[in-house]
Design an enzyme around this catalytic site. Structure first.
Site, PDB file in Angstrom:
ATOM      1  N   ASP A  70       0.856  -1.188   0.000  1.00  0.00           N
ATOM      2  CA  ASP A  70       0.000   0.000   0.000  1.00  0.00           C
ATOM      3  C   ASP A  70       0.894   1.240   0.000  1.00  0.00           C
ATOM      4  O   ASP A  70       2.058   1.179   0.379  1.00  0.00           O
ATOM      5  CB  ASP A  70      -0.903   0.009   1.253  1.00  0.00           C
ATOM      6  N   ASP A  86       3.910   2.096  -4.749  1.00  0.00           N
ATOM      7  CA  ASP A  86       2.843   2.472  -5.683  1.00  0.00           C
ATOM      8  C   ASP A  86       2.617   1.308  -6.653  1.00  0.00           C
ATOM      9  O   ASP A  86       3.522   0.942  -7.403  1.00  0.00           O
ATOM     10  CB  ASP A  86       3.289   3.737  -6.427  1.00  0.00           C
ATOM     11  N   TYR A 125     -14.741   4.342 -13.272  1.00  0.00           N
ATOM     12  CA  TYR A 125     -14.813   3.264 -12.285  1.00  0.00           C
ATOM     13  C   TYR A 125     -15.455   2.012 -12.877  1.00  0.00           C
ATOM     14  O   TYR A 125     -14.897   0.915 -12.791  1.00  0.00           O
ATOM     15  CB  TYR A 125     -15.600   3.750 -11.067  1.00  0.00           C
ATOM     16  N   ALA A 147     -19.168  -0.923   4.241  1.00  0.00           N
ATOM     17  CA  ALA A 147     -19.008   0.072   5.314  1.00  0.00           C
ATOM     18  C   ALA A 147     -17.541   0.269   5.654  1.00  0.00           C
ATOM     19  O   ALA A 147     -17.010  -0.365   6.560  1.00  0.00           O
ATOM     20  CB  ALA A 147     -19.791  -0.388   6.544  1.00  0.00           C
TER      21      ALA A 147
END
Ligand SMILES: NC(=O)c1ccc[n+]([C@@H]2O[C@H](COP(=O)([O-])OP(=O)(O)OC[C@H]3O[C@@H](n4cnc5c(N)ncnc54)[C@H](O)[C@@H]3O)[C@@H](O)[C@H]2O)c1
Length: 255
Positions: A38, A64, A161, A195
Site C-alpha cells: 500500500d 505504488d 470506475y 461500510a
C-alpha cells in the site's frame, strides 16, 4: 495456528484500506502469511501490527502499484520472507472524481487506469511465473482481482470506475484461460457497497450512507463479509472455481 489457508502465502495490494485490510487480516487468521502492499504507511503498519499481535505472519511493502518495481519487490518479498507465493489479491484503488465523461479530466482518466488497471496487470505479470513454479504443492495458485457491483450497475458519474472494474472481470477470465494449465485459478471478486472509510467519505454522514445502501439486505456490507469471499477464492475449497466473478453485494444487482 491452523486454518483454511494453511501453507498459503499471499500478496494483498491496498492492504491499508477497508476491504484490503480485512482481507489481509482474514487471510492471516486462516493461516496464510501476507505481504501487505500500500502507499499509506501508517494504515499498512496498523494492519501488519494487528496480524503480528494475533500471532500471524505479515510483511509490509510501501509502494505504488502502478510502478512495475513495486510488483517485482512484492513477489521477491513473499519468496524471501515466506518461502514462496500462492495467492495474489489486487484491491488498491485510486479514486478519480465521479464525473461524466465530458467533465472528467483526461489526466484523471489516465491516472486511474495506471493504478486500477495497469497495477493489477503488473502484479499478475510478475506473480504468475512464481505461482506456476511453486504453488502446486500448496494447492495451486490463486489470483483474485477486486472488481465491483458497479461494473454491472453503474451509478451516475462512474465512467472510469465502471469500465476499469469491468476490465477486472474480463482480465480474470483471460488469466483463467491462459493459466489453468499452470495450476493457477483466476477470479474476480465484486463487493457491493461496503461500510468503510472510503464509502462513508462519499456521503455527508454514516447514517445517510447506510440509508442509501440499495441492497436487498437494507444495509451496507461489512469489510469482513467481503473478505469471506476472498478467503473462499484463495482456499482449496475453491479448487474447481476459475474464471468467475463472485458477487458479494447483499443483492444490490439482483433487481
Ligand atoms: N468500499 C466499497 O463500497 C467498495 C464497493 C465495491 C468495490 N470496492 C473495491 O474494493 C477495493 C478496496 O476498496 P476499499 O473500500 O478498501 O478502499 P480504500 O480506499 O479503503 O483502500 C484502498 C487502498 O488502496 C491504497 N492505494 C491507493 N492508490 C495506491 C497505489 N497507487 N499504490 C498502492 N496502494 C494504493 C490506498 O492507500 C488505500 O489504503 C477497491 O478495488 C474498490 O474499488 C469497494
Amino acid at each position: 495456528m491452523s486454518g483454511r489457508l494453511e501453507n498459503k502465502v499471499a500478496i494483498v495490494t491496498g492492504a491499508g484500506g477497508g476491504i484490503g485490510g480485512a482481507i489481509a487480516r482474514s487471510y492471516a487468521a486462516e493461516g496464510a502469511a501476507v505481504v501487505l502492499v500500500d502507499l499509506n504507511e501508517a494504515a499498512t503498519r496498523e494492519v501488519k501490527n494487528a496480524i503480528l499481535e494475533a500471532g500471524g505472519g505479515a510483511a509490509a511493502l510501501i509502494g505504488d502499484v502502478s510502478l512495475e518495481e513495486t510488483a517485482v519487490r512484492a513477489v521477491e518479498m513473499a519468496c524471501r520472507e515466506f518461502g514462496g507465493l500462492t495467492t495474489v489479491v489486487a484491491s488498491a484503488i485510486y479514486d478519480a472524481p465521479y464525473q461524466p465523461a465530458p467533465e472528467l479530466p483526461v489526466g484523471e482518466w489516465k491516472k486511474s487506469i495506471d493504478v486500477n488497471q495497469t497495477g493489477p496487470f503488473l502484479l499478475v505479470k510478475h506473480a504468475v511465473p512464481v505461482l506456476a513454479a511453486g504453488a502446486g504443492d500448496r494447492g495451486g495458485g490463486s489470483i483474485i482481482l477486486v472488481a465491483s457491483q458497479l461494473a454491472f450497475a453503474p451509478k451516475p458519474g462512474r465512467t472510469w470506475y465502471a469500465s476499469q472494474k469491468g476490465a477486472m472481470v474480463s482480465l480474470a477470465k483471460a488469466l483463467a484461460v491462459d493459466h489453468a494449465k499452470d495450476g493457477i485459478r483466476a477470479n474476480a471478486l465484486s463487493p457491493g457497497p461496503t461500510a468503510d472509510e472510503r464509502f462513508f467519505s462519499q456521503w455527508p454522514s454514516e447514517e445517510e450512507a447506510q440509508a442509501n445502501a440499495n441492497t436487498l439486505m437494507g444495509r451496507l456490507g461489512e469489510p469482513e463479509e467481503i473478505a469471506a469471499g476472498a478467503v473462499f477464492l484463495a482456499s482449496d475449497e475453491a479448487s474447481f472455481v476459475t474464471g468467475i466473478e463472485l458477487l458479494v453485494d447483499g443483492g444490490y444487482t439482483a433487481v
